[in-house]
Every structure is written in structure tokens, then in C-alpha cells.
Design a protein around this motif. Sequence first.
Motif, mmCIF file in Angstrom:
data_model
loop_
_atom_site.group_PDB
_atom_site.id
_atom_site.type_symbol
_atom_site.label_atom_id
_atom_site.label_comp_id
_atom_site.label_asym_id
_atom_site.label_seq_id
_atom_site.Cartn_x
_atom_site.Cartn_y
_atom_site.Cartn_z
ATOM 1 N N GLU A 11 0.833 -1.197 0.000
ATOM 2 C CA GLU A 11 0.000 0.000 0.000
ATOM 3 C C GLU A 11 0.870 1.250 0.000
ATOM 4 O OE1 GLU A 11 -1.670 1.175 4.104
ATOM 5 O OE2 GLU A 11 -1.561 -1.013 4.160
ATOM 6 N N THR A 12 0.304 2.348 -0.482
ATOM 7 C CA THR A 12 1.003 3.622 -0.501
ATOM 8 C C THR A 12 1.129 4.141 0.922
ATOM 9 O OG1 THR A 12 0.126 4.110 -2.689
ATOM 10 C CG2 THR A 12 0.958 5.976 -1.408
ATOM 11 N N LEU A 13 2.335 4.598 1.262
ATOM 12 C CA LEU A 13 2.588 5.134 2.590
ATOM 13 C C LEU A 13 2.556 6.653 2.553
ATOM 14 C CD1 LEU A 13 5.494 2.747 3.660
ATOM 15 C CD2 LEU A 13 3.029 2.446 3.933
ATOM 16 N N ASP A 14 2.385 7.271 3.714
ATOM 17 C CA ASP A 14 2.339 8.726 3.829
ATOM 18 C C ASP A 14 3.752 9.300 3.781
ATOM 19 O OD1 ASP A 14 -0.444 8.489 4.253
ATOM 20 O OD2 ASP A 14 -0.124 8.245 6.412
ATOM 21 N N ASP A 15 3.909 10.450 3.160
ATOM 22 C CA ASP A 15 5.204 11.123 3.084
ATOM 23 C C ASP A 15 5.624 11.585 4.477
ATOM 24 O OD1 ASP A 15 7.457 12.602 2.464
ATOM 25 O OD2 ASP A 15 6.368 14.153 1.360
ATOM 26 N N LYS A 36 3.290 4.588 7.645
ATOM 27 C CA LYS A 36 1.875 4.553 7.982
ATOM 28 C C LYS A 36 1.777 3.984 9.392
ATOM 29 C CE LYS A 36 -1.154 3.999 4.816
ATOM 30 N NZ LYS A 36 -1.962 5.188 4.742
ATOM 31 N N LEU A 37 1.288 4.809 10.304
ATOM 32 C CA LEU A 37 1.073 4.381 11.680
ATOM 33 C C LEU A 37 -0.215 3.572 11.721
ATOM 34 C CD1 LEU A 37 2.420 4.716 14.433
ATOM 35 C CD2 LEU A 37 0.959 6.669 14.815
ATOM 36 N N LEU A 38 -0.126 2.322 12.141
ATOM 37 C CA LEU A 38 -1.278 1.421 12.133
ATOM 38 C C LEU A 38 -1.723 1.005 13.526
ATOM 39 C CD1 LEU A 38 -0.064 -0.846 9.202
ATOM 40 C CD2 LEU A 38 -1.792 0.968 9.094
ATOM 41 N N TYR A 39 -0.893 1.288 14.536
ATOM 42 C CA TYR A 39 -1.206 0.920 15.913
ATOM 43 C C TYR A 39 -0.700 2.013 16.837
ATOM 44 C CZ TYR A 39 -1.486 -1.755 20.218
ATOM 45 O OH TYR A 39 -1.797 -2.176 21.479
ATOM 46 N N GLY A 40 -1.554 2.531 17.686
ATOM 47 C CA GLY A 40 -1.169 3.592 18.613
ATOM 48 C C GLY A 40 -1.035 4.939 17.926
ATOM 49 N N THR A 41 -0.375 5.856 18.626
ATOM 50 C CA THR A 41 -0.085 7.186 18.102
ATOM 51 C C THR A 41 1.392 7.469 18.334
ATOM 52 O OG1 THR A 41 -0.433 8.379 20.179
ATOM 53 C CG2 THR A 41 -2.394 7.964 18.813
ATOM 54 N N PHE A 42 1.903 8.534 17.757
ATOM 55 C CA PHE A 42 3.304 8.890 17.975
ATOM 56 C C PHE A 42 3.571 9.253 19.438
ATOM 57 C CE2 PHE A 42 3.061 9.846 13.345
ATOM 58 C CZ PHE A 42 3.956 8.871 12.943
ATOM 59 N N GLU A 43 2.527 9.609 20.177
ATOM 60 C CA GLU A 43 2.675 9.985 21.580
ATOM 61 C C GLU A 43 2.433 8.818 22.538
ATOM 62 O OE1 GLU A 43 0.608 11.770 19.424
ATOM 63 O OE2 GLU A 43 2.237 13.169 18.981
ATOM 64 N N SER A 44 1.861 7.713 22.059
ATOM 65 C CA SER A 44 1.548 6.600 22.959
ATOM 66 C C SER A 44 2.804 5.791 23.280
ATOM 67 C CB SER A 44 0.457 5.714 22.362
ATOM 68 O OG SER A 44 0.861 5.138 21.150
ATOM 69 N N ALA A 45 2.731 5.025 24.366
ATOM 70 C CA ALA A 45 3.880 4.235 24.821
ATOM 71 C C ALA A 45 4.227 3.104 23.858
ATOM 72 C CB ALA A 45 3.603 3.680 26.211
ATOM 73 N N TYR A 115 7.189 -2.477 11.913
ATOM 74 C CA TYR A 115 7.864 -2.203 13.192
ATOM 75 C C TYR A 115 6.868 -2.083 14.337
ATOM 76 C CZ TYR A 115 6.309 2.612 12.936
ATOM 77 O OH TYR A 115 5.514 3.729 12.882
ATOM 78 N N LEU A 116 7.388 -2.337 15.526
ATOM 79 C CA LEU A 116 6.672 -2.087 16.767
ATOM 80 C C LEU A 116 7.656 -1.343 17.660
ATOM 81 C CD1 LEU A 116 4.030 -2.611 18.365
ATOM 82 C CD2 LEU A 116 5.226 -4.531 19.419
ATOM 83 N N ALA A 117 7.232 -0.195 18.162
ATOM 84 C CA ALA A 117 8.094 0.655 18.983
ATOM 85 C C ALA A 117 7.454 0.885 20.351
ATOM 86 C CB ALA A 117 8.322 1.994 18.289
ATOM 87 N N THR A 118 8.294 0.972 21.380
ATOM 88 C CA THR A 118 7.792 1.291 22.706
ATOM 89 C C THR A 118 8.795 2.180 23.442
ATOM 90 O OG1 THR A 118 6.963 0.427 24.807
ATOM 91 C CG2 THR A 118 8.736 -0.823 23.759
ATOM 92 N N THR A 119 8.268 3.081 24.234
ATOM 93 C CA THR A 119 9.112 3.926 25.078
ATOM 94 C C THR A 119 9.185 3.386 26.493
ATOM 95 O OG1 THR A 119 7.215 5.346 25.543
ATOM 96 C CG2 THR A 119 8.676 6.017 23.722
#
Length: 122
Positions: A11-15, A36-45, A115-119
Motif C-alpha cells: 500500500e502507498t505510505l504517507d510522506d 503509515k502508523l497502524l497501531y497507537g499514536t506517535f505519543e503513545s507508549a 515495526y513495533l516501537a515502545t518507550t
Amino acid sequence: MLSFKLDMPRETLDDWGSPEDIGAATVEGPIKCAGKLLYGTFESAVSGGLYSATKGKYRVTYPFHEHATLLDGELAITDEATGETVLYGPGESWIIAKGATVLWDIRSDAIRKSYLATTVDL
């Protein structure tokens, strides 16, 4: 459930701009990033999704822990603390700890990863 398979439609991703727009520094480029963020938000853990970048090199100090799997392309990642370089191809994965500084060397025309990221620190 989110599935990421090597044979899934692309799928096309966002710039997302350049490496500088995502907190990194271009070493060799220009490089275009998308995602493309598919889970959570940029601010979520915890967050995750898809990311792509074009050929070149950039340096980044990770602001989160990341598990990722390369879906397309060829990528070498160098851990600047140890000097270790690992070459990745489709279907191969890595974990990078928050605070690590790495050099991304995108050797194909482009790469795409899930990817899956966590803080959260354990």
C-alpha cells in the motif's frame, strides 16, 4: 490482528519527509522517508506500522525500543557503540534498544519494514 507478510500488497505510505524530519541526520542522500502508523499514536507508549526509505545513509539515536522486520530491500545497520554491522534482507528482523545510535545504510533503491516501537523501559 495486524499481519505483515512478504507477499502482501504494498500500500502507498504517507510522506514523512527526510531523515531530519524523523529525528535523524542524513549522511549520504537525499533520502525520502514514508510510513503509515497502524497501531497507537506517535505519543503513545506503544506504536507500530510500516516505514520505508530510499537509498542512502542516515544516523539516528533511537528515542524508543524497536522490533522490526524488513519486508523489502537490503539494509545494513551499524551499531556505533560496538562497530558491529549486520546486513538484512526480506524476512529478517532486529531489536534496537532506546538510546542506541545506529547508522542505516540502505543499499537497495528502497526498503520497507514493519515495526513495533515502545518507550516503556522494563
